[in-house]
Design an enzyme around this catalytic site. Structure first.
Site, PDB file in Angstrom:
ATOM      1  N   GLU A 195       0.737  -1.033  -0.145  1.00 52.80           N
ATOM      2  CA  GLU A 195       0.045   0.073   0.020  1.00 52.80           C
ATOM      3  C   GLU A 195       0.807   1.217  -0.034  1.00 52.80           C
ATOM      4  O   GLU A 195       0.508   2.268   0.822  1.00 52.80           O
ATOM      5  CB  GLU A 195      -1.009   0.045   1.062  1.00 52.80           C
ATOM      6  CG  GLU A 195      -1.880  -1.074   1.046  1.00 52.80           C
ATOM      7  CD  GLU A 195      -2.948  -1.253   2.324  1.00 52.80           C
ATOM      8  OE1 GLU A 195      -2.811  -0.391   3.145  1.00 52.80           O
ATOM      9  OE2 GLU A 195      -3.655  -2.373   2.277  1.00 52.80           O
ATOM     10  N   GLU A 288      -4.943  -7.921  -0.413  1.00 54.39           N
ATOM     11  CA  GLU A 288      -6.072  -7.720   0.809  1.00 54.39           C
ATOM     12  C   GLU A 288      -7.655  -7.558   0.334  1.00 54.39           C
ATOM     13  O   GLU A 288      -7.673  -6.774  -0.726  1.00 54.39           O
ATOM     14  CB  GLU A 288      -5.504  -6.730   1.710  1.00 54.39           C
ATOM     15  CG  GLU A 288      -4.458  -6.826   2.221  1.00 54.39           C
ATOM     16  CD  GLU A 288      -4.012  -5.782   3.407  1.00 54.39           C
ATOM     17  OE1 GLU A 288      -5.162  -5.202   3.831  1.00 54.39           O
ATOM     18  OE2 GLU A 288      -2.787  -5.525   3.578  1.00 54.39           O
TER      19      GLU A 288
END
Length: 343
Positions: A195, A288
């Site tokens: 991320e 995710e």
């Protein structure tokens, strides 16, 4: 014929195809379908796993479930208890987030390693995420999310600085656990500094993020010889909170797998097509998620190789009925189906 019997035979047919694929994996047409690992010295099992991920049939998805450092099997076992199926991919955590003592952290990581070895030997895929606290600071969640200016970040990737030495010390420490997995011949989907196109981690949205990635890559590959790793670059979906993929991409020669993190059922087509284009034929996954992807998502975005549900989000955002339905679809690959294919 009853629906469970249809599913049984369809799974058997798929399993036979997968076993056939790997029984002839030395044939040139199979090897040509997968890009070689970015590490030229990658182990045979890492290469086999990458070939497998590159050949997951379109519209078919490997199920995945993440677990936390302190309890490395809890959520994956819960998934099995609800659905009757283990995920094909088991995600683990290596980052210390609770200010544990060094001894306690080493003990927790060892339990992760023990679980991962057993999981791999049972036919499953191992993925490991590393929420790294800012080097030199206590290993807490706050220090994973600490704000760091570009100038401050630069100190950590500049050889010779105290910050760089702290970074290397942390990398060398985590390498010890990964070496145990290497020595047990366990291939790992290694997912560090994820991320990175968001602003919530200390490594996020940095102009020279690729230098941090390359520091770890060089240390792991050329110093520690962690040839069991496949390198997973896992940005956040480029939504309102994140920047486009390409701004923090380390380059196609440093990434084996690309995986987008997608939350709240936000499976926009652009997230999928953008990652697919950037991957240049390499496998893509959902790194995710919380809400399980629907049948419609899998139909319209058929090239996702796997999707990993994040920890407790499994049961806080999905009903037990939805979990059972998802895990028992004919196009979802569970550990049982992987078991023979990856032997």
């Amino acid at each position: 014929m009853k629906s469970h019997s249809i599913r049984f035979w369809l799974q058997k047919v798929l399993l036979l195809l997968l076993v056939l694929l790997f029984s002839v994996s030395q044939q040139s047409f199979i090897i040509a379908d997968a890009a070689p690992p970015v590490n030229p010295q990658a182990s045979a099992k890492a290469r086999q796993l990458l070939t497998y991920l590159s050949n997951v049939p379109e519209g078919t998805l490997i199920s995945g479930q993440h677990d936390y450092l302190e309890a490395p099997d809890e959520q994956n076992n819960k998934l099995q208890q609800i659905s009757g199926q283990y995920a094909g991919l088991h995600g683990y955590e290596f980052g210390g987030l609770a200010n544990q003592s060094h001894a306690a952290l080493q003990e927790q990581r060892q339990r992760v390693v023990d679980s991962a070895i057993q999981w791999s030997q049972s036919g499953g895929i191992v993925a490991i995420t590393f929420h790294q606290a800012l080097p030199g600071k206590p290993k807490t969640w706050k220090n994973v999310q600490t704000k760091l200016s570009q100038a401050e970040f630069n100190h950590y990737i500049t050889p010779g600085t105290p910050q760089y030495r702290q970074l290397i010390a942390d990398i060398d420490e985590i390498a010890l656990s990964l070496k145990t997995l290497r020595d047990a011949d366990v291939p790992v989907l290694w997912r560090p500094y994820h991320e990175m196109n968001g602003s919530w981690f200390w490594w996020g949205n940095k102009q020279n993020y690729a230098k941090l990635w390359n520091v770890m890559y060089d240390r792991f590959v050329n110093v520690h010889h962690l040839d069991n790793l496949l390198w997973v670059w896992s940005p956040n979906a480029p939504n309102a909170y994140s920047t486009p993929y390409n701004g923090t991409f380390p380059g196609i020669n440093r990434v084996d797998i690309l995986a987008a993190d997608i939350y709240n059922n936000d499976y926009k087509a652009s997230y999928y097509t953008g990652l697919l284009k950037l991957a240049q034929g390499k496998p893509i996954g959902i790194g995710e998620s919380n809400i399980l992807p629907s049948a419609n998502v899998l139909k319209n975005q058929p090239t996702w190789a796997y999707a990993m549900t994040w920890g407790k989000e499994l049961s806080t955002t999905n009903s037990q009925s939805a979990i059972r339905t998802f895990m028992n679809q004919n196009n979802i690959i569970t550990r049982d189906l992987l078991n023979e294919a990856l032997r």
